[in-house]
Write an enzyme that holds these catalytic residues in place. Structure first.
Site, PDB file in Angstrom:
ATOM      1  N   PHE A 112       0.814  -1.219   0.000  1.00  0.00           N
ATOM      2  CA  PHE A 112       0.000   0.000   0.000  1.00  0.00           C
ATOM      3  C   PHE A 112       0.848   1.270   0.000  1.00  0.00           C
ATOM      4  O   PHE A 112       0.365   2.337  -0.388  1.00  0.00           O
ATOM      5  CB  PHE A 112      -0.971  -0.023   1.195  1.00  0.00           C
ATOM      6  CG  PHE A 112      -0.549   0.766   2.385  1.00  0.00           C
ATOM      7  CD1 PHE A 112       0.360   0.263   3.293  1.00  0.00           C
ATOM      8  CD2 PHE A 112      -1.064   2.042   2.593  1.00  0.00           C
ATOM      9  CE1 PHE A 112       0.742   1.002   4.388  1.00  0.00           C
ATOM     10  CE2 PHE A 112      -0.681   2.782   3.693  1.00  0.00           C
ATOM     11  CZ  PHE A 112       0.229   2.262   4.600  1.00  0.00           C
ATOM     12  N   LYS A 113       2.117   1.169   0.397  1.00  0.00           N
ATOM     13  CA  LYS A 113       2.950   2.373   0.442  1.00  0.00           C
ATOM     14  C   LYS A 113       3.138   2.998  -0.950  1.00  0.00           C
ATOM     15  O   LYS A 113       3.423   4.182  -1.059  1.00  0.00           O
ATOM     16  CB  LYS A 113       4.294   2.059   1.084  1.00  0.00           C
ATOM     17  CG  LYS A 113       4.136   1.755   2.561  1.00  0.00           C
ATOM     18  CD  LYS A 113       5.434   1.531   3.268  1.00  0.00           C
ATOM     19  CE  LYS A 113       5.206   1.296   4.751  1.00  0.00           C
ATOM     20  NZ  LYS A 113       4.494   0.026   5.030  1.00  0.00           N
ATOM     21  N   ASP A 114       2.937   2.194  -1.999  1.00  0.00           N
ATOM     22  CA  ASP A 114       3.031   2.733  -3.357  1.00  0.00           C
ATOM     23  C   ASP A 114       2.070   3.894  -3.597  1.00  0.00           C
ATOM     24  O   ASP A 114       2.393   4.818  -4.335  1.00  0.00           O
ATOM     25  CB  ASP A 114       2.690   1.634  -4.382  1.00  0.00           C
ATOM     26  CG  ASP A 114       3.831   0.626  -4.550  1.00  0.00           C
ATOM     27  OD1 ASP A 114       4.990   0.992  -4.309  1.00  0.00           O
ATOM     28  OD2 ASP A 114       3.536  -0.526  -4.918  1.00  0.00           O
TER      29      ASP A 114
END
Ligand SMILES: *Cc1c(COP(=O)(O)O)cnc(C)c1O
Length: 499
Positions: A112-114
């Site tokens: 999810f950090k993308d």
């Protein structure tokens, strides 16, 4: 709109400066002075937007010194079909009548950090121009595995920026290492450090605090910066997908206009769930947030007792991205909960430094509990929930999402009309492949296989395509072979920059 410090120790600054500075130089975090409001009527209008349009709408409320065109340029560069395998960016998967999985892992590195790291470098690049900074920015990152690759992909080929990632030599998985060392781009550098993650992290922190070294860099046209999750430029893009999931439910007639929904979020540094809380403060109809932890359950205890106590053992679990004892973004949450009481924040976080714990007052605790519940899941529960969900719904969870799902099951649902709940799914199941295969087939079955065999095996069992960012890694060219001693990071940086 201006940004202020949670500790009342800094002047008010515009958003570009908050993005460039990252955190308040004297300690504390930047937060918006006033929270923009979105009415139910506006919300209904947005339900026809695609992800990019929604992102432009939400972000322009926060980055008020960026023009609409600049924000559009950033969202176009970030949320396109080259970076994400779907233009929905964060698709919502219906598990059953009242439970939905928000898949936040369709970006280049499968986590999810993308979603934040694909756009934040563009904000930073533009912020620099706005502030008239002529120096080339060098982003330093210490990583235990995942953040490094997400940051490399985000900063790759962004103008005016270079990124150097340090990871512990033999301290990350083979797949994680290959993900990093095969990174392309003309401004990306990866160095293995002979030490563990703490050695890397401490060395990078030391460099940031080293005045002489910073001066040396400045003299040669470089300035150092970080990409970590306390930068407002990383938080704001995460607010978008809370609105997005709500609007998906509305569009598909799963909810009525204005109907409240719940969010369950697997939590580490408290960034993801905090973005949801800001969405709520902006007017998104939310019943409650469920804060899910693994065995590092400091937040569970805090939400239930009001005592934040880090005097406990750090545990390595099968949801490693949530193995955290200091949830940095909690400071922003408490600032909002107390109605911007910088004095209280100062006291609590100074106590955390000196005594390793703090206790909030009963009134604050009550306010926290009005919007949030917290619980945790054990490693073996994570494995059994992966197996159970796969058997029941033919849907594969990763270990972090499984923490969320287990905690969601524990909190119980109102019957017969449960509140619709969105569970944030923070990683593609193939990213944590050996634990996921262990969940399906048992430990013995996994132990003789290497990571690539495990990927293939999972694919054979589930029929699910292997995520683009994880596929064929063993066939890609290794571009980064640097290795240094744990005292040698400064020399490595100088060598990379030829200074
Ligand atoms: C970073 C991360 C988390 C934790 O998110 P926070 O914003 O730090 O709470 C959860 N799951 C995965 C897979 C992550 O990479």
């Amino acid at each position: 709109m201006n940004y202020i410090s949670t500790r009342g120790n800094f002047e008010n600054i515009p958003s570009a400066k908050a993005v460039k500075l990252g955190m308040v130089p004297r300690g504390g975090l930047f937060v918006p002075e006033k929270i923009p409001h979105i009415s139910t009527k506006d919300l209904n209008k947005m339900s026809a937007y695609d992800y990019r349009q929604l992102a432009q709408e939400i972000l322009s409320n926060y980055l008020t010194d960026f023009s609409r065109e600049e924000i559009e340029e950033c969202t176009n560069k970030a949320y396109n079909s080259h970076n994400f395998d779907t233009l929905e960016v964060a698709p919502l998967h219906k598990l059953n009548e009242s439970t939905f999985i928000l898949e936040l892992w369709h970006g280049p590195t499968a986590a999810f950090k993308d979603i934040a790291l694909q756009i934040m470098p563009h904000f930073l690049s533009k912020a620099k121009v706005k502030l008239g900074s002529k120096k080339e920015t060098v982003i330093l990152v210490a990583t235990s595995g995942d953040t490094g690759k997400a940051a490399l992909e985000g900063f790759k080929d962004v103008k005016g920026l270079k990124i150097i990632v340090f990871y512990p030599h033999q301290g990350v998985s083979k797949i994680q290492e290959l993900q990093m060392t095969t990174t392309e781009g003309s401004n990306t550098y990866v160095v293995a450090v002979k030490g563990n993650f703490d050695d890397c992290q401490n060395a990078v922190k030391e460099i940031f605090a080293d005045t002489a070294f910073n001066f040396y860099m400045n003299e040669r046209g470089y300035e150092l910066s970080s990409a970590n999750s306390i930068n407002w430029g990383r938080l704001a893009p995460q607010i978008v997908y809370y609105f997005w999931s709500y609007l998906q439910l509305f569009r598909k007639r799963e909810i009525q206009s204005g109907e409240k929904i719940n969010f369950c979020v697997p939590t580490g540094n408290f960034g993801n769930i905090l973005a949801g809380y800001y969405a709520f403060l902006m007017g998104l109809p939310v019943g409650r947030f469920i804060c899910a932890s693994n065995e590092n359950n400091i937040l569970t205890d805090f939400i239930n007792t009001g005592i934040y106590d880090k005097r406990r053992e750090f545990k390595k679990t099968n949801s490693p991205s949530m193995d955290i004892l200091i949830s940095s973004n909690l400071e922003r949450f408490l600032f909002e909960i107390t109605g911007h009481d910088g004095k209280k924040i100062n006291t609590w976080f100074k106590e955390l430094q000196s005594k390793e714990y703090f206790t909030v007052d009963p009134f604050t605790l009550k306010k926290i509990q009005q919007s949030m519940t917290g619980d945790f899941a054990l490693e073996e529960e994570v494995l059994s929930v992966i197996k159970e969900v796969y058997r029941k719904y033919n849907y594969l969870l990763d270990t972090h999402t499984a923490v969320g799902f287990k905690v969601f099951l524990q909190t119980g649902q109102r019957k017969p009309s449960p509140v619709k709940t969105v569970i944030c799914s923070t990683a593609n199941p193939y990213k944590f492949n050996s634990s996921v295969l262990e969940a399906l087939k048992g430990k013995a079955y996994v132990s003789q296989k290497n990571e690539f065999e495990i990927l293939e095996e999972l694919k054979n069992i589930t029929g699910l395509e292997i995520h683009q960012g994880l596929k064929d890694l063993n066939k890609k060219e290794i571009k980064h072979k640097g290795i240094c001693e744990k005292q040698g990071l400064r020399e490595a940086i100088k060598e990379i920059l030829s200074i």
